[in-house]
Design a protein around this motif. Structure first.
Motif, PDB file in Angstrom:
ATOM      1  N   THR A  54       9.262 -15.437 -80.519  1.00 45.02           N
ATOM      2  CA  THR A  54       9.578 -16.757 -79.970  1.00 45.02           C
ATOM      3  C   THR A  54      10.103 -17.688 -81.046  1.00 45.02           C
ATOM      4  O   THR A  54      11.030 -18.475 -80.813  1.00 45.02           O
ATOM      5  CB  THR A  54       8.324 -17.367 -79.312  1.00 45.02           C
ATOM      6  OG1 THR A  54       7.858 -16.495 -78.270  1.00 45.02           O
ATOM      7  CG2 THR A  54       8.637 -18.726 -78.708  1.00 45.02           C
ATOM      8  N   ALA A  55       9.533 -17.611 -82.247  1.00 48.20           N
ATOM      9  CA  ALA A  55       9.995 -18.445 -83.357  1.00 48.20           C
ATOM     10  C   ALA A  55      11.450 -18.122 -83.694  1.00 48.20           C
ATOM     11  O   ALA A  55      12.264 -19.024 -83.933  1.00 48.20           O
ATOM     12  CB  ALA A  55       9.102 -18.241 -84.577  1.00 48.20           C
ATOM     13  N   LEU A  56      11.787 -16.841 -83.695  1.00 46.03           N
ATOM     14  CA  LEU A  56      13.166 -16.430 -83.944  1.00 46.03           C
ATOM     15  C   LEU A  56      14.091 -16.978 -82.865  1.00 46.03           C
ATOM     16  O   LEU A  56      15.191 -17.481 -83.157  1.00 46.03           O
ATOM     17  CB  LEU A  56      13.262 -14.901 -83.986  1.00 46.03           C
ATOM     18  CG  LEU A  56      14.668 -14.297 -84.072  1.00 46.03           C
ATOM     19  CD1 LEU A  56      15.340 -14.710 -85.376  1.00 46.03           C
ATOM     20  CD2 LEU A  56      14.605 -12.774 -83.968  1.00 46.03           C
ATOM     21  N   THR A  57      13.646 -16.912 -81.627  1.00 50.09           N
ATOM     22  CA  THR A  57      14.447 -17.441 -80.516  1.00 50.09           C
ATOM     23  C   THR A  57      14.675 -18.934 -80.665  1.00 50.09           C
ATOM     24  O   THR A  57      15.779 -19.438 -80.413  1.00 50.09           O
ATOM     25  CB  THR A  57      13.750 -17.146 -79.179  1.00 50.09           C
ATOM     26  OG1 THR A  57      13.512 -15.741 -79.055  1.00 50.09           O
ATOM     27  CG2 THR A  57      14.599 -17.606 -78.010  1.00 50.09           C
ATOM     28  N   LEU A  58      13.651 -19.662 -81.094  1.00 44.54           N
ATOM     29  CA  LEU A  58      13.783 -21.107 -81.274  1.00 44.54           C
ATOM     30  C   LEU A  58      14.801 -21.449 -82.357  1.00 44.54           C
ATOM     31  O   LEU A  58      15.559 -22.416 -82.231  1.00 44.54           O
ATOM     32  CB  LEU A  58      12.428 -21.723 -81.632  1.00 44.54           C
ATOM     33  CG  LEU A  58      11.464 -22.034 -80.486  1.00 44.54           C
ATOM     34  CD1 LEU A  58      10.187 -22.652 -81.023  1.00 44.54           C
ATOM     35  CD2 LEU A  58      12.114 -22.971 -79.469  1.00 44.54           C
ATOM     36  N   VAL A  59      14.820 -20.663 -83.426  1.00 46.76           N
ATOM     37  CA  VAL A  59      15.786 -20.902 -84.503  1.00 46.76           C
ATOM     38  C   VAL A  59      17.214 -20.760 -83.974  1.00 46.76           C
ATOM     39  O   VAL A  59      18.076 -21.630 -84.198  1.00 46.76           O
ATOM     40  CB  VAL A  59      15.542 -19.935 -85.679  1.00 46.76           C
ATOM     41  CG1 VAL A  59      16.682 -20.036 -86.696  1.00 46.76           C
ATOM     42  CG2 VAL A  59      14.212 -20.237 -86.361  1.00 46.76           C
ATOM     43  N   VAL A  60      17.473 -19.674 -83.260  1.00 49.45           N
ATOM     44  CA  VAL A  60      18.814 -19.448 -82.712  1.00 49.45           C
ATOM     45  C   VAL A  60      19.165 -20.534 -81.702  1.00 49.45           C
ATOM     46  O   VAL A  60      20.292 -21.065 -81.685  1.00 49.45           O
ATOM     47  CB  VAL A  60      18.894 -18.054 -82.061  1.00 49.45           C
ATOM     48  CG1 VAL A  60      20.253 -17.851 -81.385  1.00 49.45           C
ATOM     49  CG2 VAL A  60      18.646 -16.966 -83.090  1.00 49.45           C
ATOM     50  N   LEU A  61      18.185 -20.901 -80.871  1.00 49.89           N
ATOM     51  CA  LEU A  61      18.422 -21.912 -79.845  1.00 49.89           C
ATOM     52  C   LEU A  61      18.713 -23.282 -80.462  1.00 49.89           C
ATOM     53  O   LEU A  61      19.567 -24.024 -79.963  1.00 49.89           O
ATOM     54  CB  LEU A  61      17.203 -21.995 -78.926  1.00 49.89           C
ATOM     55  CG  LEU A  61      17.363 -22.794 -77.631  1.00 49.89           C
ATOM     56  CD1 LEU A  61      18.487 -22.216 -76.784  1.00 49.89           C
ATOM     57  CD2 LEU A  61      16.053 -22.784 -76.840  1.00 49.89           C
TER      58      LEU A  61
END
Length: 286
Positions: free
Chosen positions: A136-143
């Motif tokens: 989820t943290a990785l997804t937030l960075v991309v988002l």
């Protein structure tokens, strides 16, 4: 007279106790789930596509058509107002992944194998939720990068912005425990995916994520303002500096104290659903 000896019953290995051992076991299980995610990159990729689509669609389809009290129909203001809701929706939708992953392990018998090992009983679930939080943290960075490209900006210092993302991750972690309970309560990953999503849509849309609560009917307005999802959305907007000037913050306590409300809601959700999930894990595989 012959004496027939009764064969000894197999003794299941006892789980080692103590916080340190439980923490160590959880890290091992978390590493196992992270390696599994890396070996199936399409899961991560498809997990990134949906929130990116939401950002683009809401920014350019609804931007300029939704009235923000105190700001009117300004599209740029709506994009900044929107992003707290998109971020929060993204972290909570990780619930479906947690549900499906645990249901898949259970269906394949892996949960029973883990139970036969001398490890802390809650480590299997804790490791899974930890791995989901990393994803989820990785997804937030991309988002966040995509949001910057469509015009989102923060107006507070770095520490406050970091605190906003920390609250979002904390909410996401809390919701993965709901996913863990769902995954242990159904028979197939398909049912877990459906069960992990069906209740999230009303939770996220009857909230202040996409539209101000002032635009809703009176009954839904109260529900939205006391929704734990709304508290984190409002906290993120406050810490990012994305509350429009002149925006009338609702009088409900969670909206007036969103950071504290967000932390309290997440703690309560973790305390309740972690207890239920670990209990279900023990009874379902006994």
């Amino acid at each position: 007279m012959t004496v027939t000896e009764k064969p000894a019953e197999p003794i299941a290995p006892r789980a080692r106790g103590g916080f340190r051992q439980s923490f160590s076991d959880s890290l091992v299980m978390g590493k196992r789930n992270l390696i599994r995610m890396l070996r199936i990159p399409e899961v991560v990729i498809f997990g990134l596509i949906q929130p990116i689509m939401f950002v683009v669609l809401f920014s350019y389809v609804f931007g300029g058509s939704i009235n923000i009290p105190g700001a009117g129909l300004d599209a740029a203001t709506y994009r900044e107002f929107l992003m707290g809701g998109i971020f929060a929706q993204t972290v909570t939708f990780a619930t479906a992944g947690a549900s499906a992953g645990i249901a898949d392990d259970n269906l394949k018998g892996l949960v029973d194998r883990f139970r036969s090992l001398p490890m802390a009983r809650g480590a299997v679930l804790t490791g899974r939720t930890f791995a989901d939080m990393v994803q989820t943290a990785l997804t937030l960075v991309v988002l966040a990068i995509v949001a910057l490209l469509v015009g989102w900006r923060t107006h507070e210092n770095f520490l406050k912005v970091l605190a906003g993302f920390a609250l979002l991750l904390f909410l996401g972690y809390a919701f993965t425990w709901i996913g863990a309970l769902i995954g242990l309560s159904v028979r197939t990953p398909e049912a877990a995916t459906s069960g992990g999503l069906v209740w999230l849509f009303p939770l996220t849309f009857i909230s202040t994520a996409f539209v101000p609560s002032q635009n809703m009917p009176a009954v839904l307005q109260h529900i939205a303002e006391w929704n734990p999802f709304s508290a984190t959305v409002q906290a993120a907007r406050e810490l990012f500096g994305n509350i429009p000037p002149g925006y009338p913050v609702p009088d409900a306590w969670p909206m007036q104290h969103p950071v504290l409300a967000s932390v309290l809601w997440s703690i309560v959700i973790i305390a309740v659903f972690r207890t239920l999930a670990v209990r279900k894990y023990k009874s379902a595989t006994a």
